[in-house]
Design a protein around this motif. Structure first.
Motif, PDB file in Angstrom:
ATOM      1  N   ASP A 136      -3.879   4.631   0.678  1.00 14.57           N
ATOM      2  CA  ASP A 136      -3.988   4.444   2.128  1.00 14.57           C
ATOM      3  C   ASP A 136      -5.295   5.001   2.710  1.00 14.57           C
ATOM      4  OD1 ASP A 136      -3.048   3.721   4.829  1.00 14.57           O
ATOM      5  OD2 ASP A 136      -1.271   3.230   3.640  1.00 14.57           O
ATOM      6  N   HIS A 137      -5.364   5.087   4.036  1.00 16.12           N
ATOM      7  CA  HIS A 137      -6.629   5.377   4.720  1.00 16.12           C
ATOM      8  C   HIS A 137      -7.210   6.758   4.361  1.00 16.12           C
ATOM      9  CE1 HIS A 137      -4.681   8.185   7.550  1.00 16.12           C
ATOM     10  NE2 HIS A 137      -3.639   7.388   7.369  1.00 16.12           N
ATOM     11  N   GLU A 138      -8.510   6.779   4.239  1.00 14.34           N
ATOM     12  CA  GLU A 138      -9.296   8.018   4.069  1.00 14.34           C
ATOM     13  C   GLU A 138      -8.917   8.850   2.856  1.00 14.34           C
ATOM     14  OE1 GLU A 138     -10.119   9.426   8.470  1.00 14.34           O
ATOM     15  OE2 GLU A 138      -8.204   8.359   8.270  1.00 14.34           O
ATOM     16  N   CYS A 139      -8.428   8.185   1.819  1.00 12.14           N
ATOM     17  CA  CYS A 139      -8.203   8.913   0.566  1.00 12.14           C
ATOM     18  C   CYS A 139      -9.538   9.057  -0.166  1.00 12.14           C
ATOM     19  CB  CYS A 139      -7.245   8.151  -0.348  1.00 12.14           C
ATOM     20  SG  CYS A 139      -5.536   8.183   0.215  1.00 12.14           S
ATOM     21  N   LYS A 140      -9.615  10.045  -1.054  1.00 10.85           N
ATOM     22  CA  LYS A 140     -10.794  10.176  -1.908  1.00 10.85           C
ATOM     23  C   LYS A 140     -10.333  10.311  -3.349  1.00 10.85           C
ATOM     24  CE  LYS A 140     -15.300  11.978  -2.375  1.00 10.85           C
ATOM     25  NZ  LYS A 140     -16.360  12.893  -1.987  1.00 10.85           N
ATOM     26  N   ILE A 141     -10.694   9.312  -4.151  1.00 12.77           N
ATOM     27  CA  ILE A 141     -10.286   9.297  -5.559  1.00 12.77           C
ATOM     28  C   ILE A 141     -11.538   9.588  -6.373  1.00 12.77           C
ATOM     29  CG2 ILE A 141      -9.092   7.978  -7.364  1.00 12.77           C
ATOM     30  CD1 ILE A 141      -7.490   8.299  -4.681  1.00 12.77           C
ATOM     31  N   MET A 142     -11.521  10.688  -7.110  1.00 12.99           N
ATOM     32  CA  MET A 142     -12.706  11.134  -7.855  1.00 12.99           C
ATOM     33  C   MET A 142     -12.829  10.356  -9.179  1.00 12.99           C
ATOM     34  SD  MET A 142     -14.061  13.141  -5.755  1.00 12.99           S
ATOM     35  CE  MET A 142     -15.252  14.204  -6.582  1.00 12.99           C
ATOM     36  N   PRO A 143     -13.977  10.487  -9.892  1.00 15.45           N
ATOM     37  CA  PRO A 143     -14.206   9.668 -11.090  1.00 15.45           C
ATOM     38  C   PRO A 143     -13.149   9.835 -12.190  1.00 15.45           C
ATOM     39  CG  PRO A 143     -16.240  10.689 -10.376  1.00 15.45           C
ATOM     40  CD  PRO A 143     -15.152  11.295  -9.533  1.00 15.45           C
ATOM     41  N   HIS A 144     -13.009   8.775 -12.987  1.00 17.63           N
ATOM     42  CA  HIS A 144     -12.228   8.750 -14.243  1.00 17.63           C
ATOM     43  C   HIS A 144     -10.719   8.928 -14.021  1.00 17.63           C
ATOM     44  CE1 HIS A 144     -16.340   9.354 -15.377  1.00 17.63           C
ATOM     45  NE2 HIS A 144     -16.322  10.632 -15.071  1.00 17.63           N
ATOM     46  N   VAL A 145     -10.249   8.648 -12.815  1.00 13.79           N
ATOM     47  CA  VAL A 145      -8.803   8.729 -12.502  1.00 13.79           C
ATOM     48  C   VAL A 145      -8.121   7.424 -12.905  1.00 13.79           C
ATOM     49  CG1 VAL A 145      -7.228   8.671 -10.490  1.00 13.79           C
ATOM     50  CG2 VAL A 145      -9.010  10.439 -10.649  1.00 13.79           C
ATOM     51  N   HIS A 146      -6.841   7.501 -13.292  1.00 11.41           N
ATOM     52  CA  HIS A 146      -6.021   6.304 -13.498  1.00 11.41           C
ATOM     53  C   HIS A 146      -4.791   6.400 -12.598  1.00 11.41           C
ATOM     54  CE1 HIS A 146      -3.653   3.611 -16.588  1.00 11.41           C
ATOM     55  NE2 HIS A 146      -3.494   3.200 -15.342  1.00 11.41           N
ATOM     56  N   ILE A 147      -4.657   5.434 -11.700  1.00 16.14           N
ATOM     57  CA  ILE A 147      -3.479   5.361 -10.830  1.00 16.14           C
ATOM     58  C   ILE A 147      -2.631   4.206 -11.346  1.00 16.14           C
ATOM     59  CG2 ILE A 147      -2.729   4.984  -8.453  1.00 16.14           C
ATOM     60  CD1 ILE A 147      -5.169   6.510  -7.541  1.00 16.14           C
ATOM     61  N   ALA A 148      -1.464   4.541 -11.891  1.00 22.54           N
ATOM     62  CA  ALA A 148      -0.633   3.589 -12.641  1.00 22.54           C
ATOM     63  C   ALA A 148       0.044   2.580 -11.694  1.00 22.54           C
ATOM     64  CB  ALA A 148       0.402   4.373 -13.446  1.00 22.54           C
ATOM     65  N   PRO A 149       0.704   1.566 -12.272  1.00 25.03           N
ATOM     66  CA  PRO A 149       1.362   0.555 -11.441  1.00 25.03           C
ATOM     67  C   PRO A 149       2.366   1.169 -10.456  1.00 25.03           C
ATOM     68  CG  PRO A 149       1.232  -0.216 -13.694  1.00 25.03           C
ATOM     69  CD  PRO A 149       0.751   1.204 -13.704  1.00 25.03           C
ATOM     70  N   GLY A 150       2.350   0.624  -9.234  1.00 24.05           N
ATOM     71  CA  GLY A 150       3.377   0.974  -8.246  1.00 24.05           C
ATOM     72  C   GLY A 150       3.263   2.344  -7.623  1.00 24.05           C
ATOM     73  N   VAL A 151       2.147   3.031  -7.819  1.00 27.93           N
ATOM     74  CA  VAL A 151       1.950   4.356  -7.180  1.00 27.93           C
ATOM     75  C   VAL A 151       1.639   4.138  -5.701  1.00 27.93           C
ATOM     76  CG1 VAL A 151       0.363   6.346  -7.076  1.00 27.93           C
ATOM     77  CG2 VAL A 151       1.134   5.473  -9.294  1.00 27.93           C
ATOM     78  N   ASN A 152       2.097   5.069  -4.850  1.00 27.91           N
ATOM     79  CA  ASN A 152       1.753   5.031  -3.417  1.00 27.91           C
ATOM     80  C   ASN A 152       1.103   6.347  -3.018  1.00 27.91           C
ATOM     81  OD1 ASN A 152       4.937   3.610  -3.227  1.00 27.91           O
ATOM     82  ND2 ASN A 152       3.092   2.437  -2.828  1.00 27.91           N
ATOM     83  N   LEU A 153      -0.096   6.269  -2.482  1.00 25.79           N
ATOM     84  CA  LEU A 153      -0.769   7.445  -1.923  1.00 25.79           C
ATOM     85  C   LEU A 153      -0.825   7.265  -0.410  1.00 25.79           C
ATOM     86  CD1 LEU A 153      -3.854   7.905  -4.292  1.00 25.79           C
ATOM     87  CD2 LEU A 153      -1.496   8.646  -4.615  1.00 25.79           C
ATOM     88  N   ALA A 154      -0.322   8.244   0.326  1.00 25.47           N
ATOM     89  CA  ALA A 154      -0.396   8.212   1.791  1.00 25.47           C
ATOM     90  C   ALA A 154      -1.835   8.516   2.232  1.00 25.47           C
ATOM     91  CB  ALA A 154       0.592   9.227   2.363  1.00 25.47           C
ATOM     92  N   GLY A 155      -2.050   8.610   3.552  1.00 27.79           N
ATOM     93  CA  GLY A 155      -3.406   8.815   4.066  1.00 27.79           C
ATOM     94  C   GLY A 155      -3.977  10.171   3.707  1.00 27.79           C
ATOM     95  N   ASN A 156      -5.315  10.235   3.571  1.00 30.55           N
ATOM     96  CA  ASN A 156      -6.039  11.494   3.356  1.00 30.55           C
ATOM     97  C   ASN A 156      -5.625  12.263   2.110  1.00 30.55           C
ATOM     98  OD1 ASN A 156      -7.997  11.971   5.545  1.00 30.55           O
ATOM     99  ND2 ASN A 156      -6.185  11.616   6.819  1.00 30.55           N
ATOM    100  N   VAL A 157      -5.260  11.556   1.084  1.00 26.38           N
ATOM    101  CA  VAL A 157      -4.940  12.219  -0.202  1.00 26.38           C
ATOM    102  C   VAL A 157      -6.233  12.330  -1.011  1.00 26.38           C
ATOM    103  CG1 VAL A 157      -3.773  11.864  -2.432  1.00 26.38           C
ATOM    104  CG2 VAL A 157      -2.518  11.552  -0.282  1.00 26.38           C
TER     105      VAL A 157
END
Ligand code: COA
Length: 213
Positions: A136-157
């Motif tokens: 969602d909005h304003e998240c920051k995902i740093m390098p080399h991350v894997h977000i698997a199927p069906g994951v939900n991240l809310a805002g500002n994570v």
């Protein structure tokens, strides 16, 4: 558009290749350091050799590369090694995903079908956003991350370098996942996590700490 080369010939590579084809790329060859795969094909694209062959016969000025390795640490090592040798990397974005115009997407990022990336979010280099996950909005995902199927991240994570978020896990708004975490399938993160932690359950609890890399 330069011709694309895919590095990695495992299961994860298959979904990268299909996403690349859906996004309009022409793929010339697949590489893997497991010599036993040489001569095999996937969707008529040949596996031609490993790192040595790539460096010798496929110069960086003529090709774009995509590192299609599911394991975060191995993907990081190969990405950094080949980046240092002058290669540039594609972003593979499936046409059946939604990416906000205000989001930033780094090199060698894979975005699978059904993914949503909302406003002002930053997806750093070498990240996998797997099938149907939402960031969602304003998240920051740093390098080399894997977000698997069906994951939900809310805002500002915030998700720290190298972390793996297991299938169907969720993170509530404004929480911070440390570096090199493993978040178990179905976990719900309601507090910031420690670096190198493995978390499971609802609400998620620390199960163990990993060796530092
Ligand atoms: C969290 C995880 C990494 C743990 O793996 P592991 O270290 O090999 O752990 P084990 O399988 O030995 O399980 C250890 C204990 O944790 C429990 N456990 C494991 N995963 C769990 C989870 N996701 N949620 C709740 N409990 C879990 C097991 O039931 C077991 O409990 P027990 O000791 O009471 O029997 C793994 O189970 C997991 O969830 N991986 C995510 C897989 C995934 O998302 N794949 C998608 C790829 S795209």
């Amino acid at each position: 558009m330069k011709k694309l080369l895919i590095f990695g010939a495992g299961g994860h590579s298959k979904v990268c290749i299909e996403t690349a084809l859906s996004a309009g790329y022409t793929i010339e060859a697949i590489f893997d350091d497991d010599n036993s795969k040489e001569g095999e094909t996937f969707l008529d694209i040949p596996i031609v050799g490993g790192t040595e062959k790539l460096l010798k016969e496929y110069p960086p000025d003529s090709y774009e590369l995509f590192i299609a390795i599911g394991n975060n640490r191995m993907r990081m090592e190969k990405y950094e090694f080949l980046k240092d040798r002058g290669y540039s990397f594609a972003k593979l974005i499936h046409p059946f995903s939604f990416i906000s115009k205000t989001a930033e997407i780094g090199d060698n990022v894979l975005i699978m079908p059904g993914v949503v990336v909302n406003s002002m979010t930053v997806i750093s280099a070498n990240v996998i956003l797997n099938t149907g996950c939402t960031v969602d909005h304003e998240c920051k995902i740093m390098p080399h991350v894997h977000i698997a199927p069906g994951v939900n991240l809310a805002g500002n994570v915030f998700v720290g370098t190298g972390s793996f978020l297991g299938i169907g896990s969720k993170v509530i708004q404004e929480k911070k996942i440390g570096i090199w975490n493993i978040i178990g399938a179905g976990a719900v993160i309601v507090k910031d996590t420690e670096d190198f932690g493995v978390y499971v359950g609802v609400p998620a609890k620390l199960m163990k700490k990993l060796e530092k890399i």
